[in-house]
Design an enzyme around this catalytic site. Sequence first.
Site, PDB file in Angstrom:
ATOM      1  N   LYS A  38       0.843  -1.197   0.000  1.00  0.00           N
ATOM      2  CA  LYS A  38       0.000   0.000   0.000  1.00  0.00           C
ATOM      3  C   LYS A  38       0.882   1.252   0.000  1.00  0.00           C
ATOM      4  CE  LYS A  38      -3.567   2.285   2.743  1.00  0.00           C
ATOM      5  NZ  LYS A  38      -4.487   2.207   3.876  1.00  0.00           N
ATOM      6  N   GLU A  93      10.489  -4.827   4.375  1.00  0.00           N
ATOM      7  CA  GLU A  93      10.539  -6.228   3.938  1.00  0.00           C
ATOM      8  C   GLU A  93      10.236  -6.334   2.447  1.00  0.00           C
ATOM      9  OE1 GLU A  93       8.884  -5.087   6.554  1.00  0.00           O
ATOM     10  OE2 GLU A  93       9.001  -6.481   8.261  1.00  0.00           O
ATOM     11  N   GLY A 141      -4.908  -1.956   4.993  1.00  0.00           N
ATOM     12  CA  GLY A 141      -4.126  -3.098   4.494  1.00  0.00           C
ATOM     13  C   GLY A 141      -4.791  -4.436   4.763  1.00  0.00           C
ATOM     14  N   ARG A 142      -5.275  -4.627   5.991  1.00  0.00           N
ATOM     15  CA  ARG A 142      -5.851  -5.930   6.346  1.00  0.00           C
ATOM     16  C   ARG A 142      -7.264  -6.118   5.817  1.00  0.00           C
ATOM     17  NH1 ARG A 142      -4.596  -2.659  10.414  1.00  0.00           N
ATOM     18  NH2 ARG A 142      -6.215  -1.824  11.760  1.00  0.00           N
ATOM     19  N   GLU A 148      -4.650  -6.860  14.760  1.00  0.00           N
ATOM     20  CA  GLU A 148      -4.128  -5.555  14.353  1.00  0.00           C
ATOM     21  C   GLU A 148      -5.247  -4.512  14.416  1.00  0.00           C
ATOM     22  OE1 GLU A 148      -2.370  -4.370  10.302  1.00  0.00           O
ATOM     23  OE2 GLU A 148      -0.573  -4.914  11.405  1.00  0.00           O
ATOM     24  N   HIS A 185      -5.043 -33.306  17.526  1.00  0.00           N
ATOM     25  CA  HIS A 185      -3.932 -34.143  17.981  1.00  0.00           C
ATOM     26  C   HIS A 185      -2.772 -33.293  18.495  1.00  0.00           C
ATOM     27  CE1 HIS A 185      -5.932 -37.706  16.412  1.00  0.00           C
ATOM     28  NE2 HIS A 185      -6.339 -36.902  15.443  1.00  0.00           N
ATOM     29  N   LYS A 203       9.390  -0.880  14.100  1.00  0.00           N
ATOM     30  CA  LYS A 203       9.946  -0.580  12.762  1.00  0.00           C
ATOM     31  C   LYS A 203      11.023   0.486  12.866  1.00  0.00           C
ATOM     32  CE  LYS A 203       5.718  -1.140   9.985  1.00  0.00           C
ATOM     33  NZ  LYS A 203       4.765  -0.416   9.145  1.00  0.00           N
TER      34      LYS A 203
HETATM   35  O1  F6P Z   1       2.393  -4.212   9.906  1.00  0.00           O
HETATM   36  C1  F6P Z   1       1.918  -2.951   9.630  1.00  0.00           C
HETATM   37  C2  F6P Z   1       1.383  -2.833   8.245  1.00  0.00           C
HETATM   38  O2  F6P Z   1       1.241  -1.473   7.997  1.00  0.00           O
HETATM   39  C3  F6P Z   1       0.059  -3.555   8.021  1.00  0.00           C
HETATM   40  O3  F6P Z   1      -1.028  -2.868   8.495  1.00  0.00           O
HETATM   41  C4  F6P Z   1       0.079  -3.694   6.538  1.00  0.00           C
HETATM   42  O4  F6P Z   1      -0.862  -4.621   6.085  1.00  0.00           O
HETATM   43  C5  F6P Z   1       1.506  -4.137   6.327  1.00  0.00           C
HETATM   44  O5  F6P Z   1       2.262  -3.377   7.264  1.00  0.00           O
HETATM   45  C6  F6P Z   1       2.045  -3.936   4.944  1.00  0.00           C
HETATM   46  O6  F6P Z   1       1.987  -2.590   4.554  1.00  0.00           O
HETATM   47  P1  F6P Z   1       2.181  -2.168   3.047  1.00  0.00           P
HETATM   48  O7  F6P Z   1       1.061  -2.770   2.250  1.00  0.00           O
HETATM   49  O8  F6P Z   1       2.137  -0.675   3.042  1.00  0.00           O
HETATM   50  O9  F6P Z   1       3.501  -2.700   2.583  1.00  0.00           O
END
Ligand code: F6P
Length: 545
Positions: A206, A212, A267-268, A353, A384, A512
Site C-alpha cells: 500500500k 521487507e 491493508g488488512r 491488528e 492431535h 519498525k
Molecule cells: O504491519 C503494519 C502494516 O502497515 C500492516 O497494516 C500492513 O498490512 C503491512 O504493514 C504492509 O503494509 P504495506 O502494504 O504498506 O507494505
Amino acid sequence: MTKLTNSPAWLALAAHRAEAGDAHMRDLFAADPARFERFSLRAADLFLDYSKNRIDRSSLELLTALARERGLEAARAAMFAGRRINTTEDRAVLHVALRNRGDAAIEVDGHDVMPAVREVLDRIGNFADKVRSGEWTGYTGEPITDIVNIGIGGSDLGPVMVCQALAACGHPRLTMHFVSNIDGDHLAGVLARVRPERTLFIIASKTFTTIETMTNAASARAWFLAGGAKDADVARHFAAVSTNAERVAAFGIDLANMFGFWDWVGGRYSLWSAVGLPIALHVGRDNFNALLDGAHTMDRHFVEAPLEENMPVILGLLGVWYRGFFGAASISVAPYAQALARLPAYLQQLEMESNGKSVTRDGQPVDTPTCPVIWGEPGTNGQHAFFQLLHQGTDLIPVDFIAPLAASHGLPDHHRLLLANCIAQSKALMVGKTADEVCAELAAGGLSGEALEALMPHRVFPGNRPSNTLLLPDLSPRSLGALIALYEHKVFVQSVIWGINAFDQWGVELGKQIATRIAGELAGGARGEHDASTAGLIAAVRAAR
Ligand code: F6P
C-alpha cells in the site's frame, strides 16, 4: 460517551452473568428443545449454529441492548456512508465499496468512489485474462508459469489465504508463490524454483515503503536482471499494487503495470482491491467477482438484518461476552478444511491488528479487556496437538469451528470423517464427561476401588466450553467471500462496543523505527544509546559477522 463498564447495558450484563453462574449448557439444552433453532441462523449462504454458547434468551437481549446503547447502528451507517471513521489517520473506511456490486454510489467527501473502483477491477480482470490465456508473455515470448507475490501483512495474508482456499479452481499452468518475510530464505527458496523468463512478480505494498517488501522486491529484480534480461524487460515481469504511484515509478515499474487503490482501504481489509490481483490471476476474473459477490451479500445482511438476527453482530457480541465476563483471553479458530490452513493467520492480523488497542477513540484508557489472542490450526490436525488444553485445560477458550459441507476432492469418506470430527469436538467441549459417567465407564471396563478412584479425576471433562459452528455450502469463491466479510464486520462490531478505532495500527511503528536504527548499527554504523540487553545483542551480532 459513558465508560463501557458504567453503562446500563454493561451493568445489566454483569448482573446477568452473576445470576447465571456456572449454569451448564447440558441443562440449557435439556430445558429448551428449541435451543438449536433459536440460536442458529442463515445469512449469505452461511449457516451459524451458536447454540453451544453460555447464553440464554435474556443474554442475547442484553447483548443487543449493549450494541444499541454503544451506537452500533449509527457507527455502521457512518462506515457505509464513507465518513472518516478512522479518526487517527483522518480516513474513511470503505472496503465495502470494493465489493459494492449494486449501482449505488458510495461517496467520500461528496465524491463517488465507485467509477474508480470499477475501472481498477476491470483492469485487473483484463490483465488476469491476458496472463491466464498466454497472450501476456515473458520477454522471450514464453507464457508465464509462475506468479510471485511480494508483500507482507495485509498485502500478503489475504491473497495467500484465498489462493490456497480456492486452489481447486486455480489455473493449471500458473503456480502461485508468496514471499513476505525479509528472511532471505523465503525469497531464495522461491527463486530456486522459478525461471526468470516465465515469472511474473507482483510487488504489493500500500505504502511502497515497507522495508521487507522493498528489500525482497529489489533482490527479485536483481535476480531477474542477472538471468540475462534487460532493464526494458522488467515491464513484462513486474507489476505493482499500491496507492503510491510516485514510489512505484521510482522503483522502476512501468505505471501501465500498476494497479492502484486508495487510502480508505486498510491493508488488512484490502484483498478485495488490487491487492487481490494474485487471486484474480489464480482463479480468474469470474471467480474473483464471485468472491466479491459473496462479500457483498454479507455486507447487505450486516446492514439490513435486525441486530438479533445479524450474523456479524451475534459473533461480535459473543466475543465481547466471553472477553468481558468470562475472562477469555484467547479464541481458537478451527477450520475443518485443509484449504483454509492460512485462515487463522489471516484472522490474526484482521482481528489483532484491528482491535489490539488499549485506548478508546477519544484517547482514554479502555476499562475492559479488548481483543483476545486469535490462534488455530485446521482440524483434524489441531485435535492431535492442542485440543487437550481446550477440553481439560484451566482456561475457557471459545472455539469457532468452520466447515464446508461439500468437498472439492473425490474422496467422500474423508469428508464424512472430517465433518464427524468437527461436530464431535463441539459436542465434547459442550457436554464434557461427569465423574459419574467416568466411574460407570471405568467400572464397565473392569476397574474398581482405589484404581478407579485414582484414574477418575483424569478422565473427567468439565464441558460447558463454548463454540460456534459455521457451515459453508462449499469452499467456493462466493462462500469464502461471505465468510471473510463476516469476520471483518464482527471485528467492527467489537470495536464499536469497546469504543476503539479498529482501523489504525500505531502499535507496529515503534519496532519498525528501532529496527531501522539497529540495521544501521549492524552494518557498522555508529552505536546508538541502548539498554544493556539491546547493546549486548547488537554486539553479539556484530561479533558474529
Ligand atoms: O504491519 C503494519 C502494516 O502497515 C500492516 O497494516 C500492513 O498490512 C503491512 O504493514 C504492509 O503494509 P504495506 O502494504 O504498506 O507494505
